[in-house]
Design a protein around this motif. Structure first.
Motif, mmCIF file in Angstrom:
data_model
loop_
_atom_site.group_PDB
_atom_site.id
_atom_site.type_symbol
_atom_site.label_atom_id
_atom_site.label_comp_id
_atom_site.label_asym_id
_atom_site.label_seq_id
_atom_site.Cartn_x
_atom_site.Cartn_y
_atom_site.Cartn_z
ATOM 1 N N ARG A 19 0.845 -1.188 0.000
ATOM 2 C CA ARG A 19 0.000 0.000 0.000
ATOM 3 C C ARG A 19 0.879 1.236 0.000
ATOM 4 N NH1 ARG A 19 -4.610 2.463 4.054
ATOM 5 N NH2 ARG A 19 -2.802 3.047 5.324
ATOM 6 N N ILE A 51 -8.261 9.867 -8.344
ATOM 7 C CA ILE A 51 -9.470 10.016 -7.544
ATOM 8 C C ILE A 51 -9.871 11.473 -7.596
ATOM 9 C CG2 ILE A 51 -8.179 10.286 -5.372
ATOM 10 C CD1 ILE A 51 -10.537 8.644 -4.066
ATOM 11 N N GLY A 55 -13.670 12.929 -4.046
ATOM 12 C CA GLY A 55 -13.474 11.561 -3.574
ATOM 13 C C GLY A 55 -14.543 10.594 -4.040
ATOM 14 N N THR A 58 -13.400 7.447 -9.188
ATOM 15 C CA THR A 58 -12.041 6.991 -9.454
ATOM 16 C C THR A 58 -11.931 6.552 -10.910
ATOM 17 O OG1 THR A 58 -12.579 4.735 -8.761
ATOM 18 C CG2 THR A 58 -11.694 6.213 -7.076
ATOM 19 N N THR A 69 -6.386 -0.324 -6.001
ATOM 20 C CA THR A 69 -7.513 0.463 -5.506
ATOM 21 C C THR A 69 -6.986 1.759 -4.912
ATOM 22 O OG1 THR A 69 -8.748 -1.544 -4.973
ATOM 23 C CG2 THR A 69 -9.508 0.516 -3.986
ATOM 24 N N SER A 71 -7.790 5.367 -2.813
ATOM 25 C CA SER A 71 -8.727 5.945 -1.857
ATOM 26 C C SER A 71 -8.177 7.267 -1.353
ATOM 27 C CB SER A 71 -8.988 4.986 -0.691
ATOM 28 O OG SER A 71 -7.791 4.685 -0.012
ATOM 29 N N ARG A 72 -9.067 8.056 -0.761
ATOM 30 C CA ARG A 72 -8.693 9.425 -0.368
ATOM 31 C C ARG A 72 -9.271 9.731 0.997
ATOM 32 N NH1 ARG A 72 -8.744 14.557 -4.252
ATOM 33 N NH2 ARG A 72 -8.725 16.247 -2.725
ATOM 34 N N ASP A 73 -8.452 10.306 1.866
ATOM 35 C CA ASP A 73 -8.867 10.713 3.200
ATOM 36 C C ASP A 73 -8.571 12.205 3.327
ATOM 37 O OD1 ASP A 73 -7.734 9.922 6.598
ATOM 38 O OD2 ASP A 73 -9.428 11.081 5.853
ATOM 39 N N VAL A 82 -3.788 10.157 0.279
ATOM 40 C CA VAL A 82 -4.295 9.286 -0.779
ATOM 41 C C VAL A 82 -3.500 7.987 -0.738
ATOM 42 C CG1 VAL A 82 -4.557 9.011 -3.273
ATOM 43 C CG2 VAL A 82 -5.050 11.206 -2.205
ATOM 44 N N TYR A 83 -4.204 6.882 -0.912
ATOM 45 C CA TYR A 83 -3.598 5.566 -0.804
ATOM 46 C C TYR A 83 -3.781 4.802 -2.107
ATOM 47 C CZ TYR A 83 -4.131 6.980 4.026
ATOM 48 O OH TYR A 83 -4.097 7.692 5.189
#
Length: 130
Positions: A19, A51, A55, A58, A69, A71-73, A82-83
């Motif tokens: 990750r 993304i 958010g 994608t 995959t 993802s965004r925090d 962002v991961y």
């Protein structure tokens, strides 16, 4: 001016997972789509995932669809993480992975084929090898 710092790269065996994280800081992130690019040895840099600023959406390149995959925090308007979860890695995934941002008019859209990237991180090396 934005700062982007990638982490989480390293050596992994084929079939393994990693990750990647991108810590983005600076004003205006509420209107920035965030991207992951990669550049393999001897190849051109390739946009692989993005993304949207909201958010909510994608987009993935065909080369990673189904295995990666994003993802965004968004903690606040000036700090976003962002991961990129990468599963079932293969030797051809070996590359330097870059986080990048692009300001957008439509907060719910992004496209990995986007041009005119605004800011780049320094990159993180992912080496898939047995």
């Amino acid at each position: 001016q934005l700062q982007l710092v990638e982490s989480g790269g390293g050596l992994v065996q084929p079939g393994g997972s990693l990750r990647l994280s991108c810590a983005a800081s600076g004003e205006g992130l509420d209107w920035d789509a965030i991207f992951w690019f990669r550049q393999a040895p001897g190849k051109e840099r390739e946009g692989i995932s993005c993304i949207s600023a909201s958010g909510s959406n994608t987009h993935y390149a065909d080369s990673v669809k189904g295995g990666f995959t994003i993802s965004r925090d968004s903690r606040d308007h000036a700090s976003v993480s962002v991961y990129l979860q990468m599963n079932d890695l293969r030797p051809e995934d070996t590359a330097i992975y870059y986080c990048a941002t692009k300001s957008t008019f439509f907060r719910s859209l992004c496209d990995v084929r986007a041009q005119s990237i605004d800011f780049w991180g320094q990159g993180a090396l992912v080496n898939v090898s047995s």
